[in-house]
Design a protein around this motif. Sequence first.
Motif, short mmCIF file in Angstrom:
data_model
loop_
_atom_site.label_atom_id
_atom_site.label_comp_id
_atom_site.label_asym_id
_atom_site.label_seq_id
_atom_site.Cartn_x
_atom_site.Cartn_y
_atom_site.Cartn_z
N CYS A 63 -8.92 1.78 -1.13
CA CYS A 63 -7.93 2.35 -2.04
C CYS A 63 -7.84 1.45 -3.27
N VAL A 64 -7.77 2.05 -4.44
CA VAL A 64 -7.72 1.31 -5.70
C VAL A 64 -6.36 1.53 -6.36
N ALA A 65 -5.72 0.43 -6.78
CA ALA A 65 -4.44 0.49 -7.49
C ALA A 65 -4.70 0.72 -8.97
N GLY A 66 -3.84 1.51 -9.60
CA GLY A 66 -3.98 1.74 -11.03
C GLY A 66 -2.79 2.48 -11.57
N ASP A 67 -3.00 3.13 -12.71
CA ASP A 67 -1.95 3.88 -13.37
C ASP A 67 -2.47 5.24 -13.80
N LEU A 68 -1.63 6.24 -13.67
CA LEU A 68 -1.92 7.58 -14.13
C LEU A 68 -1.41 7.70 -15.56
N LEU A 124 -16.68 -7.86 -4.33
CA LEU A 124 -15.65 -6.92 -3.92
C LEU A 124 -14.28 -7.53 -4.18
N ILE A 125 -13.36 -6.74 -4.72
CA ILE A 125 -11.98 -7.19 -4.93
C ILE A 125 -11.18 -6.66 -3.75
N GLY A 126 -10.87 -7.55 -2.82
CA GLY A 126 -10.11 -7.17 -1.63
C GLY A 126 -8.75 -6.63 -2.01
N GLY A 127 -8.32 -5.58 -1.35
CA GLY A 127 -7.03 -4.98 -1.64
C GLY A 127 -7.08 -3.94 -2.75
N TRP A 130 -7.10 -4.96 -9.23
CA TRP A 130 -7.72 -5.90 -10.16
C TRP A 130 -6.74 -6.95 -10.64
N ARG A 131 -5.48 -6.57 -10.80
CA ARG A 131 -4.46 -7.52 -11.25
C ARG A 131 -4.22 -8.63 -10.23
N ALA A 132 -4.36 -8.31 -8.95
CA ALA A 132 -4.09 -9.29 -7.91
C ALA A 132 -5.24 -10.26 -7.66
N ARG A 133 -6.36 -10.07 -8.34
CA ARG A 133 -7.53 -10.90 -8.10
C ARG A 133 -7.37 -12.29 -8.67
N GLY A 134 -6.42 -12.48 -9.59
CA GLY A 134 -6.28 -13.76 -10.30
C GLY A 134 -7.21 -13.76 -11.49
#
Length: 139
Positions: A63-68, A124-127, A130-134
């Motif tokens: 699942c990918v976090a983002g904005d609509l 791979l960006i776990g979770g 992208w913002r939570a990757r640091g």
Amino acid sequence: MTEPVTGPVTGPPFFVYGTLRPGEYNHDRFLLGRTSAEEPARLAGALLYDGPGYPYAVPGEGCVAGDLVTAAPGAYGALLAVLDDVESGAGYERVERTVVRLRDGAAVRAWVYLAAPGTPLGPLIGGGDWRARGGPRTP
């Protein structure tokens, strides 16, 4: 004399998950003044990979976090054209997918820019956020 319309007048919203999200470094460059709504959403059935300063989503079990992002009245054609130009030059292709709007759980069809076949992917960006990757928020 008015300029001819070069793209659709209306269409699906856009799901953004990297540098185009509110607060990220490309948001104001490409979206400022062209949107009427921006709200958190999730894209199921995708994985997120780091790239050269921006992420790539690909189909997968995640699942990918983002904005609509919804285009402002009268701005759809211009927004579609600028996003297609920016994203195709960075190794993305535009596809239509269902995303879930977080405020009410509604399933919404939206344009999503996924990594084009053959695009080199980073780790791979776990979770899927992208913002939570640091790391830095600037190019």
